[in-house]
Design an enzyme around this catalytic site. Structure first.
Site: not given
Ligand code: SF4
Length: 215
Positions: A142, A124
């Site tokens: 996320d 991420k």
């Protein structure tokens, strides 16, 4: 079997979100890839508002990986304490700075593989840096992107990696970064985790969660 929207519906959903959030962009403050990398490591389990407060001071004094390496883990930990998990984050930031100096001439690398070798940098964070600092097309998933895209039906999966794959398949490449910001904005403002504000949401006629749970 779960459900996914059609590509046409996905396009329409993104157009509505663009109208709703014309200024959607990264909410972490940074002025170069290195600052974004540090801010993103700090942002784990912490709000962007809090991170921006901490980095406002931090970035004024510490500008390069070498600058950070003059600090001990404890000293850096104190400066970032209010971001939470400060021992771990301090260790990761110093480990990252050391690797940047030793292996990358002090520069942040611009590929996912290299970024993910840095301590504290997962997929991420790597995607956030790639798309926001290097303008490469990537979708960072996320908690907001995961929740919102699976509620609406832009994805139908139970983990972040498959959500990223679904989104890459359903959204045109030139919209990946934009879609990431739009979904985060929507997740923070309307499609909240505990209680989505469906009565205020213009996506109700598309949203699979709405059709199955609210309507
Ligand atoms: S209708 Fe509700 S669940 Fe669906 S996107 Fe909007 S706020 Fe989220």
């Amino acid at each position: 079997m779960g459900k996914n929207l059609s590509k046409k519906e996905v396009k329409e959903v993104l157009m509505i979100l663009e109208e709703l959030y014309p200024h959607a962009k990264a909410e972490l403050n940074f002025s170069n890839p290195f600052e974004l990398l540090i801010a993103t490591i700090l942002s784990a389990q912490c709000t962007d508002v809090r991170v921006n407060k901490v980095t406002e001071k931090l970035f004024r004094k510490y500008k390069t990986p070498e600058d950070y390496l003059k600090l001990t883990e404890e000293e850096l930990g104190e400066k970032i304490r209010s971001c939470g998990f400060y021992n771990n984050k301090s260790k990761n930031i110093l480990g990252t700075c050391e690797m940047l100096v030793k292996e990358y001439d002090g520069k942040v690398p611009d590929t996912r593989e290299e970024l993910m070798k840095l301590p504290g940098v997962g997929r991420k964070t790597a995607n956030v840096v790639l798309s926001n600092a290097f303008f490469k097309e990537a979708i960072a998933v996320d908690t907001h992107v995961f929740r919102v895209s699976n509620r609406i039906g832009l994805s139908n999966s139970s983990n972040v990696l498959d959500t990223e794959k679904d989104l890459m398949g359903n959204i045109e490449k030139n919209m990946w970064s934009k879609a990431h910001h739009l979904l985060i904005f929507h997740g923070r403002r309307i499609c909240k985790a505990r209680k989505p504000l469906c009565e205020k949401c213009p996506l109700d006629s598309y949203c699979i969660y709405y059709k199955e749970n609210v309507q």
